[in-house]
Design an enzyme around this catalytic site. Sequence first.
Site, PDB file in Angstrom:
ATOM      1  N   HIS A 168       0.830  -1.199   0.000  1.00  0.00           N
ATOM      2  CA  HIS A 168       0.000   0.000   0.000  1.00  0.00           C
ATOM      3  C   HIS A 168       0.869   1.256   0.000  1.00  0.00           C
ATOM      4  O   HIS A 168       1.766   1.392   0.808  1.00  0.00           O
ATOM      5  CB  HIS A 168      -0.919  -0.024   1.223  1.00  0.00           C
ATOM      6  CG  HIS A 168      -1.987   1.010   1.205  1.00  0.00           C
ATOM      7  ND1 HIS A 168      -2.584   1.460   2.340  1.00  0.00           N
ATOM      8  CD2 HIS A 168      -2.571   1.687   0.185  1.00  0.00           C
ATOM      9  CE1 HIS A 168      -3.491   2.370   2.035  1.00  0.00           C
ATOM     10  NE2 HIS A 168      -3.493   2.520   0.721  1.00  0.00           N
ATOM     11  N   TRP A 200       4.845  13.672 -22.517  1.00  0.00           N
ATOM     12  CA  TRP A 200       4.314  13.669 -21.153  1.00  0.00           C
ATOM     13  C   TRP A 200       3.794  12.268 -20.796  1.00  0.00           C
ATOM     14  O   TRP A 200       2.868  12.115 -20.018  1.00  0.00           O
ATOM     15  CB  TRP A 200       3.246  14.756 -20.951  1.00  0.00           C
ATOM     16  CG  TRP A 200       3.876  16.106 -20.928  1.00  0.00           C
ATOM     17  CD1 TRP A 200       4.364  16.771 -19.836  1.00  0.00           C
ATOM     18  CD2 TRP A 200       4.154  16.938 -22.042  1.00  0.00           C
ATOM     19  NE1 TRP A 200       4.933  17.955 -20.204  1.00  0.00           N
ATOM     20  CE2 TRP A 200       4.813  18.090 -21.571  1.00  0.00           C
ATOM     21  CE3 TRP A 200       3.932  16.834 -23.414  1.00  0.00           C
ATOM     22  CZ2 TRP A 200       5.241  19.119 -22.398  1.00  0.00           C
ATOM     23  CZ3 TRP A 200       4.354  17.860 -24.236  1.00  0.00           C
ATOM     24  CH2 TRP A 200       4.990  18.982 -23.724  1.00  0.00           C
ATOM     25  N   GLY A 201       4.451  11.256 -21.359  1.00  0.00           N
ATOM     26  CA  GLY A 201       4.028   9.873 -21.168  1.00  0.00           C
ATOM     27  C   GLY A 201       4.708   9.190 -19.999  1.00  0.00           C
ATOM     28  O   GLY A 201       5.223   8.084 -20.140  1.00  0.00           O
ATOM     29  N   ASN A 202       4.738   9.846 -18.871  1.00  0.00           N
ATOM     30  CA  ASN A 202       5.334   9.297 -17.659  1.00  0.00           C
ATOM     31  C   ASN A 202       4.255   9.293 -16.587  1.00  0.00           C
ATOM     32  O   ASN A 202       3.781  10.341 -16.169  1.00  0.00           O
ATOM     33  CB  ASN A 202       6.543  10.138 -17.243  1.00  0.00           C
ATOM     34  CG  ASN A 202       7.499  10.318 -18.409  1.00  0.00           C
ATOM     35  OD1 ASN A 202       7.952   9.349 -18.992  1.00  0.00           O
ATOM     36  ND2 ASN A 202       7.768  11.563 -18.780  1.00  0.00           N
ATOM     37  N   HIS A 236       5.773  18.939 -14.766  1.00  0.00           N
ATOM     38  CA  HIS A 236       6.576  17.964 -15.511  1.00  0.00           C
ATOM     39  C   HIS A 236       7.964  17.794 -14.892  1.00  0.00           C
ATOM     40  O   HIS A 236       8.460  16.668 -14.776  1.00  0.00           O
ATOM     41  CB  HIS A 236       6.681  18.399 -16.977  1.00  0.00           C
ATOM     42  CG  HIS A 236       7.491  17.491 -17.824  1.00  0.00           C
ATOM     43  ND1 HIS A 236       7.131  16.186 -18.077  1.00  0.00           N
ATOM     44  CD2 HIS A 236       8.669  17.686 -18.472  1.00  0.00           C
ATOM     45  CE1 HIS A 236       8.044  15.623 -18.858  1.00  0.00           C
ATOM     46  NE2 HIS A 236       8.979  16.513 -19.107  1.00  0.00           N
ATOM     47  N   ASP A 287       7.922   6.699 -20.641  1.00  0.00           N
ATOM     48  CA  ASP A 287       8.215   6.640 -22.062  1.00  0.00           C
ATOM     49  C   ASP A 287       9.701   6.360 -22.274  1.00  0.00           C
ATOM     50  O   ASP A 287      10.474   6.265 -21.312  1.00  0.00           O
ATOM     51  CB  ASP A 287       7.752   7.917 -22.768  1.00  0.00           C
ATOM     52  CG  ASP A 287       8.435   9.186 -22.276  1.00  0.00           C
ATOM     53  OD1 ASP A 287       9.561   9.124 -21.724  1.00  0.00           O
ATOM     54  OD2 ASP A 287       7.850  10.270 -22.452  1.00  0.00           O
TER      55      ASP A 287
END
Length: 154
Positions: A20, A121-123, A98, A28
């Site tokens: 948890h 912004w693929g994180n 970012h 990316d």
Amino acid sequence: MKRSGILNQPLSNILASFGHTDLLVVCDAGFPIPRDAQRVDLAIAPDLPDLRTVLSLINEEFITEKVVIAEEMAEFNPPLHGWLQKHFSGVEFERRPHEEMLTQVATSAKAIVRTGAFDPWGNIGLVSGVDVERFFAKEGTVLPDYYRDRAGEA
């Protein structure tokens, strides 16, 4: 041999180790992974595997309590933002600058999974949750109000 689910042994092992509030980052191809981070590098070629496929497979096995994304994503990558909203509906979203995704979020992660994605912004940070319905299923346990929504109760 496993019949279904994630077949990649390092990724499967990492997911099984989560508790948890542990943080998993699925990133990316260009993400600056900290040197000391526990990593699973799935990238083979541009967009192979892509971010959505990896997130979908992880989501089948992983209980996500919160999704952490760059606040700029909605403006600069609306298709990915919309996809995340759809596939993680009912999950809390936290938006961070970012720059923080590349630094503070990266260093806070228990593990980082690198995809081949060429996705701006693929994180994506996934905060591990618990199976509320199972944890509070035993007779005599009391479900706190802050877990009630997660269990789908009104």
